[in-house]
Design a protein around this motif. Structure first.
Motif, PDB file in Angstrom:
ATOM      1  N   LEU A 116      -5.961  -5.247 -11.549  1.00  0.00           N
ATOM      2  CA  LEU A 116      -6.401  -4.738 -10.556  1.00  0.00           C
ATOM      3  C   LEU A 116      -7.271  -4.083  -9.621  1.00  0.00           C
ATOM      4  N   LEU A 117      -7.757  -5.012  -9.380  1.00  0.00           N
ATOM      5  CA  LEU A 117      -8.788  -5.340  -8.025  1.00  0.00           C
ATOM      6  C   LEU A 117      -6.521  -5.157  -6.830  1.00  0.00           C
ATOM      7  N   LEU A 118      -6.285  -6.244  -7.091  1.00  0.00           N
ATOM      8  CA  LEU A 118      -5.299  -6.061  -6.398  1.00  0.00           C
ATOM      9  C   LEU A 118      -4.185  -4.696  -6.425  1.00  0.00           C
ATOM     10  N   ILE A 119      -3.468  -4.441  -7.727  1.00  0.00           N
ATOM     11  CA  ILE A 119      -2.879  -2.894  -7.516  1.00  0.00           C
ATOM     12  C   ILE A 119      -4.047  -1.705  -6.920  1.00  0.00           C
ATOM     13  N   SER A 120      -5.371  -1.894  -6.800  1.00  0.00           N
ATOM     14  CA  SER A 120      -6.286  -0.225  -5.830  1.00  0.00           C
ATOM     15  C   SER A 120      -6.034  -0.994  -4.426  1.00  0.00           C
ATOM     16  N   ALA A 121      -6.544  -2.101  -4.104  1.00  0.00           N
ATOM     17  CA  ALA A 121      -6.195  -2.594  -2.841  1.00  0.00           C
ATOM     18  C   ALA A 121      -4.914  -1.941  -2.248  1.00  0.00           C
ATOM     19  N   ILE A 122      -3.498  -2.192  -2.670  1.00  0.00           N
ATOM     20  CA  ILE A 122      -2.069  -2.090  -1.788  1.00  0.00           C
ATOM     21  C   ILE A 122      -2.016  -0.735  -2.339  1.00  0.00           C
ATOM     22  N   VAL A 123      -2.801   0.324  -3.406  1.00  0.00           N
ATOM     23  CA  VAL A 123      -2.020   1.923  -3.247  1.00  0.00           C
ATOM     24  C   VAL A 123      -2.943   2.404  -1.844  1.00  0.00           C
ATOM     25  N   GLU A 124      -4.681   1.917  -2.204  1.00  0.00           N
ATOM     26  CA  GLU A 124      -5.456   2.204  -1.030  1.00  0.00           C
ATOM     27  C   GLU A 124      -5.206   1.667   0.407  1.00  0.00           C
ATOM     28  N   MET A 125      -4.437   0.967   0.638  1.00  0.00           N
ATOM     29  CA  MET A 125      -3.804   0.863   2.481  1.00  0.00           C
ATOM     30  C   MET A 125      -3.071   1.882   2.444  1.00  0.00           C
ATOM     31  N   TYR A 126      -1.970   2.124   1.102  1.00  0.00           N
ATOM     32  CA  TYR A 126      -0.585   2.855   1.416  1.00  0.00           C
ATOM     33  C   TYR A 126      -1.517   3.701   2.088  1.00  0.00           C
ATOM     34  N   THR A 127      -2.548   4.739   1.037  1.00  0.00           N
ATOM     35  CA  THR A 127      -2.238   5.643   1.126  1.00  0.00           C
ATOM     36  C   THR A 127      -3.252   6.383   2.315  1.00  0.00           C
ATOM     37  N   THR A 128      -3.939   5.108   2.676  1.00  0.00           N
ATOM     38  CA  THR A 128      -4.875   5.183   3.848  1.00  0.00           C
ATOM     39  C   THR A 128      -4.418   5.610   4.945  1.00  0.00           C
ATOM     40  N   HIS A 129      -2.962   4.583   5.154  1.00  0.00           N
ATOM     41  CA  HIS A 129      -1.761   4.818   6.556  1.00  0.00           C
ATOM     42  C   HIS A 129      -1.011   6.033   6.365  1.00  0.00           C
ATOM     43  N   ARG A 130      -0.615   6.507   4.895  1.00  0.00           N
ATOM     44  CA  ARG A 130       0.363   8.118   5.193  1.00  0.00           C
ATOM     45  C   ARG A 130      -0.563   8.959   5.283  1.00  0.00           C
ATOM     46  N   ILE A 131      -1.714   9.109   4.709  1.00  0.00           N
ATOM     47  CA  ILE A 131      -2.403  10.583   5.372  1.00  0.00           C
ATOM     48  C   ILE A 131      -2.894  10.257   6.502  1.00  0.00           C
ATOM     49  N   SER A 132      -3.103   9.063   7.059  1.00  0.00           N
ATOM     50  CA  SER A 132      -3.527   8.960   8.810  1.00  0.00           C
ATOM     51  C   SER A 132      -1.793   9.006   9.061  1.00  0.00           C
ATOM     52  N   TYR A 133      -1.042   9.172   8.919  1.00  0.00           N
ATOM     53  CA  TYR A 133       0.063   9.466   9.763  1.00  0.00           C
ATOM     54  C   TYR A 133       0.707  11.183   9.097  1.00  0.00           C
ATOM     55  N   GLU A 134       0.409  11.515   8.060  1.00  0.00           N
ATOM     56  CA  GLU A 134       0.560  13.090   7.951  1.00  0.00           C
ATOM     57  C   GLU A 134      -0.776  13.750   9.118  1.00  0.00           C
TER      58      GLU A 134
END
Length: 144
Positions: A116-134
């Protein structure tokens, strides 16, 4: 994007640090009964402050990414709850009526907080970078 004030930013950063420290201490078998609670408290503080940071614009992709990011926050909290259960076994009596029940308990809770921690961390990193790009793309369109 609504920015957090100083207190909220401090709670957000400290929550992330406490969450990471609690997970690290627990993984390296250092004061596990306390470190699991640290992880849970840090995850709750991190997720709550992250939810206070709202997107006030109209771009659908950022709104979708914010919803996905909130799922990652819930994943961090769920990982903390699984970690507490893995250490303290609060729910074990509910499963211990039979051998199959205990096997189910072990397959559900034993060390699954890591996944759960690994999946959440990967999703968190992905969304953080995509939101900053958008957001950069959106602010670039406004200046033209």
């Amino acid at each position: 994007m609504r920015q957090l004030n100083k207190l909220e930013s401090t709670i957000y950063i400290i929550g992330g640090i406490i969450m990471a420290a609690g997970a690290g201490l627990y993984a390296f078998l250092i004061i596990q009964p306390a470190s699991c609670w640290l992880m849970l408290a840090g995850a709750v503080a991190f997720a709550l402050m992250q939810s206070r940071q709202r997107y006030l614009g109209t771009q659908l992709s950022i709104r979708r990414l914010r919803r996905i990011m909130s799922l990652a926050g819930w994943g961090f909290i769920l990982a903390g709850l699984f970690m507490v259960e893995d250490c303290h076994h609060f729910l074990r009596p509910l499963f211990s009526n039979s051998l199959g029940g205990y096997s189910s308990y072990v397959s559900i809770f034993h060390n699954n907080w890591v996944i759960l921690l690994l999946i959440s961390a990967i999703v968190e990193m992905y969304t953080t970078h995509r939101i900053s790009y958008e957001l950069r793309k959106e602010s670039g369109n406004e200046s033209n």
